[in-house]
Enzyme design. Structure first.
Site, PDB file in Angstrom:
ATOM      1  CE  LYS A 200      43.435  43.365  30.941  1.00 45.61           C
ATOM      2  NZ  LYS A 200      43.627  41.941  31.240  1.00 45.61           N
TER       3      LYS A 200
ATOM      4  CD  GLU B  40      41.171  33.548  35.887  1.00 46.72           C
ATOM      5  OE1 GLU B  40      41.988  33.684  36.815  1.00 46.72           O
ATOM      6  OE2 GLU B  40      41.290  34.117  34.784  1.00 46.72           O
TER       7      GLU B  40
HETATM    8  N1  PSU Z   1      44.306  39.055  32.743  1.00 46.03           N
HETATM    9  C1  PSU Z   1      43.238  39.722  33.240  1.00 46.03           C
HETATM   10  N2  PSU Z   1      42.775  39.427  34.462  1.00 46.03           N
HETATM   11  C2  PSU Z   1      43.348  38.457  35.229  1.00 46.03           C
HETATM   12  C3  PSU Z   1      44.451  37.732  34.680  1.00 46.03           C
HETATM   13  C4  PSU Z   1      44.900  38.063  33.453  1.00 46.03           C
HETATM   14  O1  PSU Z   1      42.703  40.575  32.579  1.00 46.03           O
HETATM   15  O2  PSU Z   1      42.883  38.225  36.343  1.00 46.03           O
HETATM   16  C5  PSU Z   1      45.049  36.625  35.490  1.00 46.03           C
HETATM   17  C6  PSU Z   1      44.610  35.262  34.926  1.00 46.03           C
HETATM   18  O3  PSU Z   1      44.399  34.384  36.017  1.00 46.03           O
HETATM   19  C7  PSU Z   1      45.814  34.804  34.147  1.00 46.03           C
HETATM   20  C8  PSU Z   1      46.922  35.379  34.975  1.00 46.03           C
HETATM   21  O4  PSU Z   1      45.905  33.404  34.013  1.00 46.03           O
HETATM   22  O5  PSU Z   1      46.465  36.654  35.386  1.00 46.03           O
HETATM   23  C9  PSU Z   1      48.213  35.490  34.225  1.00 46.03           C
HETATM   24  O6  PSU Z   1      49.221  35.847  35.107  1.00 46.03           O
HETATM   25  P1  PSU Z   1      50.736  35.806  34.638  1.00 46.03           P
HETATM   26  O7  PSU Z   1      50.834  36.833  33.553  1.00 46.03           O
HETATM   27  O8  PSU Z   1      51.513  36.137  35.870  1.00 46.03           O
HETATM   28  O9  PSU Z   1      50.973  34.422  34.117  1.00 46.03           O
END
Ligand code: PSU
Ligand code: MN
Length: 307
Positions: A162, A27
């Site tokens: 996390k 990603e």
């Molecule tokens: N958790 C992490 N690092 C990240 C993300 C999540 O430890 O970079 C990123 C990932 O791309 C995940 C996104 O898909 O955040 C989720 O964002 P939201 O909670 O806004 O859907």
């Protein structure tokens, strides 16, 4: 509709897929929004190298000039890393406008799964997924990643969730949506920076071969939806639970104080946690991504053997 108007798969990835060679999707929100420059670019390139060293082809995904791209050049990775928060964080809802405008976008787990699936890539390595946020019973902040896992058939290898998330509610949601949650070499859900969370996974699997076999059943039966593999951070890089949990609590309190909401929440928390821990959380984050990349490459190779 000819999808090639919107989807651009790199020659290397195309060639590997055509010849049944292993490919691992990656990603780009983690690059633009998950880590600071220049560590983000350095990490993204190292991850690609680890995947190659383990016999697979890396396919970093992003939206570049209005195209869904699977397989990026070094320059494109640099652009996403340098651009940082100026690059729109792109989830499923962002695709129509970003593509019609010819914009760039950093793909989350959701959009990376979508691109991987369109291109024919079956395994995807990342750090952490989005989930049900703490307090979601009033904020309704539930990541689109969970919906995507329920509908798009890609194996996502992460380091667990996390505790900026409500882990219990995240697991309940995944159960409702029919997403198997696998612990790699563990019965306990790893909590990203630490190996333990107090929550159980659905199944423990100990080898890439067995991961591939389980995923193959999903394909053979045409079962929709992904499979979530949670791979604990290696012991030597894991953090002291008290230290990291205190940092997370502090960051969440600030997030509420500053009234930060929606797509800004996760990037804000990650950056604050890194500051509070004096960079230790970033160092752990990088290591767990490397660990996931290696497992993903090995699993992709096993999956190719099952054709
Ligand atoms: N958790 C992490 N690092 C990240 C993300 C999540 O430890 O970079 C990123 C990932 O791309 C995940 C996104 O898909 O955040 C989720 O964002 P939201 O909670 O806004 O859907
Ligand atoms: Mn959200």
């Amino acid at each position: 509709m000819d999808i090639s108007k919107y989807l651009e798969v790199s020659e290397e990835v195309k060639d590997a897929l055509k010849n049944n060679r292993p490919v691992v999707a990656l990603e780009s929100t983690i690059i633009s929004h998950g880590m600071p420059y220049p560590q983000n670019v350095e990490t993204a390139l190292n991850v690609e190298k680890i995947i190659r060293d383990n016999g697979a082809v890396p396919a970093t995904c992003a939206i570049i000039k209005g195209h869904l791209k699977c397989g990026l050049s070094k320059d494109e990775i640099e652009l996403l890393g340098k651009g940082g928060s100026d690059i729109p964080k792109a989830s499923r809802r962002d695709i129509p406008v970003l593509l019609s405008r010819g914009s760039n976008g950093a793909t989350t787990v959701t959009t990376t799964m979508m691109i991987a699936s369109l291109a024919g890539v079956r395994i995807f390595a990342t750090g952490g997924i989005g989930g049900v946020h703490r307090g979601a019973e009033t904020t309704m902040d539930i990541s689109a990643d969970l919906e995507e896992l329920s509908s798009t058939r890609v194996m996502v290898i992460c380091a667990g969730a996390k505790s900026i998330l409500d882990l219990g509610l995240t697991l309940e949601y995944l159960e409702t949506k029919g997403v198997p949650v696998i612990g790699y070499g563990t019965e306990e859900l790893p909590a990203f920076y630490t190996r333990k969370s107090g929550f159980k996974v659905d199944y423990r699997i100990d080898t890439p071969e067995e991961l591939a076999k389980a995923f193959k059943v999903k394909e053979d039966l045409d079962l929709k939806g992904g499979m979530l593999v949670t791979n604990p951070i290696p012991e030597q890089y894991s953090m002291d639970p008290d230290v990291i949990n205190r940092a997370i609590d502090e960051a969440i309190a600030e997030c509420e104080e500053k009234n930060i909401k929606g797509k800004q929440t996760t990037p804000f928390l990650l950056a604050r946690i890194a500051e509070i821990t004096g960079g230790d959380s970033l160092a752990s984050n990088i290591r767990l991504v490397y660990n996931n990349a290696e497992l993903a490459a090995k699993t992709a190779a096993e999956l190719c053997k099952l054709r």
